[in-house]
Design a protein around this motif. Structure first.
Motif, short mmCIF file in Angstrom:
data_model
loop_
_atom_site.label_atom_id
_atom_site.label_comp_id
_atom_site.label_asym_id
_atom_site.label_seq_id
_atom_site.Cartn_x
_atom_site.Cartn_y
_atom_site.Cartn_z
N ALA A 285 0.83 -1.21 0.00
CA ALA A 285 0.00 0.00 0.00
C ALA A 285 0.87 1.25 0.00
O ALA A 285 0.55 2.26 -0.67
N ASP A 286 1.96 1.22 0.77
CA ASP A 286 2.86 2.36 0.81
C ASP A 286 3.50 2.59 -0.57
O ASP A 286 3.62 3.74 -1.03
N ALA A 287 3.90 1.49 -1.24
CA ALA A 287 4.48 1.62 -2.58
C ALA A 287 3.45 2.18 -3.57
O ALA A 287 3.77 3.01 -4.44
N TRP A 288 2.19 1.75 -3.44
CA TRP A 288 1.13 2.27 -4.33
C TRP A 288 0.90 3.76 -4.10
O TRP A 288 0.74 4.53 -5.03
N SER B 201 3.63 5.73 -5.58
CA SER B 201 3.52 5.79 -7.06
C SER B 201 2.49 6.80 -7.51
O SER B 201 2.59 7.36 -8.61
N LEU B 202 1.45 7.05 -6.69
CA LEU B 202 0.45 8.04 -7.05
C LEU B 202 0.95 9.46 -6.84
O LEU B 202 0.49 10.38 -7.54
N GLN B 203 1.87 9.65 -5.88
CA GLN B 203 2.33 10.98 -5.57
C GLN B 203 3.46 11.44 -6.46
O GLN B 203 3.72 12.64 -6.58
N THR B 204 4.15 10.53 -7.10
CA THR B 204 5.30 10.88 -7.94
C THR B 204 5.10 10.31 -9.33
O THR B 204 4.35 9.38 -9.54
#
Length: 573
Positions: free
Chosen positions: A155-158, A161-164
């Motif tokens: 979830a943290d990786a997802w 990925s949405l923020q950058t």
């Protein structure tokens, strides 16, 4: 936090689900140690995180203030559990215990990992909650914790990925690999904990069995008639059962182990035998005599056995068995005398018929004799034939093993009159008038006893007293009294005290402390007393500040409805 009332989660009871690594029993103490170690590790990591965040803040590096508050809250939570918490197993699901231990760790580390600005990676910290759930909880909880950590990492990786706009494939791959590692750690740690728990349970069971076996061995050894000593190579006695302590001492002053076998001069033969056992590495056997300072000697048969460890890693021990030679000889003599008694009974039975013929023939011969000298001779034959008949009857009575006491023509007699008469006759026959003192004190009290049997009882007791009394005046004292409703006859002598081993066999047939004695005197006394409802016993008492041995007889009194004739006769009816 839960309390002791939560029996399902108590560390003294089984885990909820029943498949935890630390179920109960011997594992409880180990579980408590591991729980405290994990709680201390949580406090240590929390303090390190707090110090790290404070250092970054002091150095002026950019960081969210939320991370400092999160580190402080995590430190306070871990410290509270460590100080006020109690060892407690997690359940098989995400229960309250999981929340304030493993759950707080997962949430705190996830938050730190989410709020970090890319300078630090907190993924490795997830190993602590995974290990805690794996080692202290069941496998289901361990895998569930690893799964929750993996989902949070993904979830943290997802979210990143949405923020950058940067390619996040590497971050997803790192999260997946980390999650797979946590699954492997959870499985391996849980299996290792299960194995450790089983080994500890097995060790605990073995210790319990060994403890029970040790207690049984101690009980058996303590109740052995033979003495047992356990001696090391330095001559130190590590264990001694009560029988051995009694055999080693002269006056019953037992010495508790451990003690040096060479501490007493009388024990030197035992010390030398133990040394010889170690020197030759072979069992030894010898008859030794323990000469005490009080001139009391005790002869023992000693056997030794060497108890050596199989691998030679431990010191060898010598186990020494002690047996009183006098008791051994007494048992042998008892067996021989018992055999002789059976043979004597057979011979006596065969003598009865010819003796009856002699008595009848003598009576017929006496009818035809007129000469006084001849009639005197036939009277002597008749008197001695009657004496032989009584002896034969006594031998036959002693040899018979009957469940019921034979019927005796019990007569009432005045005790003091009988005591004076028997003592006077006995003193005249043995020449012991100066050594005998008579103190009758029952007045006209009568007892139920056959006169001839009481005479035989007293003669046996007086002969026994004379055998061990000193030549001093009043060395033998005969007295009677009435105390607490009991009519008693006491025969006292100033002889040496009897040993406990002798006291325990005093009234047994064919037992005697002297090899020349038949050992029937006191046994006959006991049999005569039992036939008349009386009791005979022994005690060590002082008379006029002089210690001595006293044999006492407690008589059955005459009932109140019996009318006693004048005291001129010893038998009343």
């Amino acid at each position: 936090m839960t309390t002791d009332a939560d029996s399902d989660n108590s560390w003294f009871g089984p885990t909820a689900g029943g498949n935890g690594a630390w179920d109960a029993g011997a594992s409880g103490e180990s579980f408590g140690r591991l729980w405290r170690a994990f709680m201390t590790a949580r406090v240590t990591i929390a303090s390190v995180l707090l110090a790290l965040q404070a250092s970054i803040y002091v150095l002026g590096q950019p960081m969210p203030t939320t991370m400092i508050f999160l580190s402080v809250a995590y430190f306070a939570a871990t410290l509270a559990v460590r100080v006020w918490g109690r060892p407690q197993r997690p359940g098989s699901t995400f229960d309250a215990h999981w929340v304030y231990t493993v759950g707080i760790d997962v949430v705190a580390f996830s938050a730190l990992n989410f709020l970090q600005l890319g300078t630090l990676n907190y993924t490795a910290l997830f190993a602590l909650p995974v290990l805690l759930a794996s080692i202290l909880g069941p496998l289901l909880l361990a895998l569930g914790t690893a799964a929750s950590v993996t989902l949070l990492l993904l979830a943290d990786a997802w979210w990143v990925s949405l923020q950058t706009q940067v390619d996040s494939t590497a971050r997803f791959l790192q999260a997946g690999l980390s999650g797979s590692g946590f699954f492997a750690v959870a499985l391996l740690a849980n299996q290792l904990a299960l194995r450790l728990s089983r080994e500890e349970q097995r060790a605990y069971s073995s210790q319990s069995a060994a403890r029970i076996q040790s207690q049984v061995n101690e009980l058996v050894i303590d109740t052995l008639v033979d003495g047992v000593l356990v001696i090391d190579t330095h001559g130190v006695v590590h264990a001694a059962n009560p029988a051995s302590r009694r055999l080693l001492t002269a006056q019953g002053e037992a010495r508790a182990a451990p003690f040096m076998l060479a501490a007493e001069f009388a024990w030197q033969p035992l010390a030398e035998l133990a040394h010889r056992t170690f020197e030759r590495q072979a069992p030894q056997q010898a008859d030794v005599s323990l000469e005490h300072a009080s001139r009391h000697a005790r002869r023992l048969q000693v056997r030794t056995r060497l108890a050596a460890s199989r691998d030679g890693s431990q010191e060898s021990l010598c186990v020494m068995f002690l047996e009183d030679l006098r008791e051994m000889e007494a048992r042998v003599r008892t067996e021989k005398m018992a055999a002789m008694g059976r043979m004597s009974a057979a011979v006596a039975h065969e003598i009865r018929n010819p003796l009856a013929a002699i008595t009848q023939a003598n009576a017929l011969l006496e009818e035809d004799l007129q000469d006084a000298g001849h009639r005197q001779l036939t009277g002597m034959v008749a008197q001695n034939a009657q004496r032989l008949a009584r002896i034969v009857e006594e031998i036959l009575n002693l040899s018979r093993v009957q469940e019921q006491t034979p019927q005796v023509q019990t007569r009432a007699l005045r005790l003091d009159d009988m005591v004076r008469r028997v003592c006077a006759d006995w003193a005249q026959q043995t020449g012991s008038s100066q050594r005998l003192r008579i103190r009758p004190d029952t007045g006209q009290t009568a007892v139920l006893f056959e006169a001839e049997h009481l005479r035989r009882l007293m003669v046996n007791l007086l002969d026994n007293a004379l055998r061990y009394a000193s030549p001093a005046a009043d060395a033998i004292q005969v007295s009677t009294d009435v105390s607490a409703g009991q009519i008693r006859l006491m025969v006292w002598s100033d002889g040496q005290p009897l040993e406990k081993t002798v006291q325990s066999h005093l009234f047994e047939p064919f037992f005697s402390s002297e090899s020349r004695s038949s050992g029937l005197g006191l046994y006959i006394c006991r049999e005569l007393c039992e036939r008349h409802g009386a009791a005979v016993g022994y005690q060590r008492v002082a008379r006029e500040r002089v210690e001595g041995n006293e044999f006492f007889v407690i008589f059955r009194p005459v009932s109140a409805d019996m009318v006693l004739p004048p005291a001129t006769s010893d038998t009343l009816f």
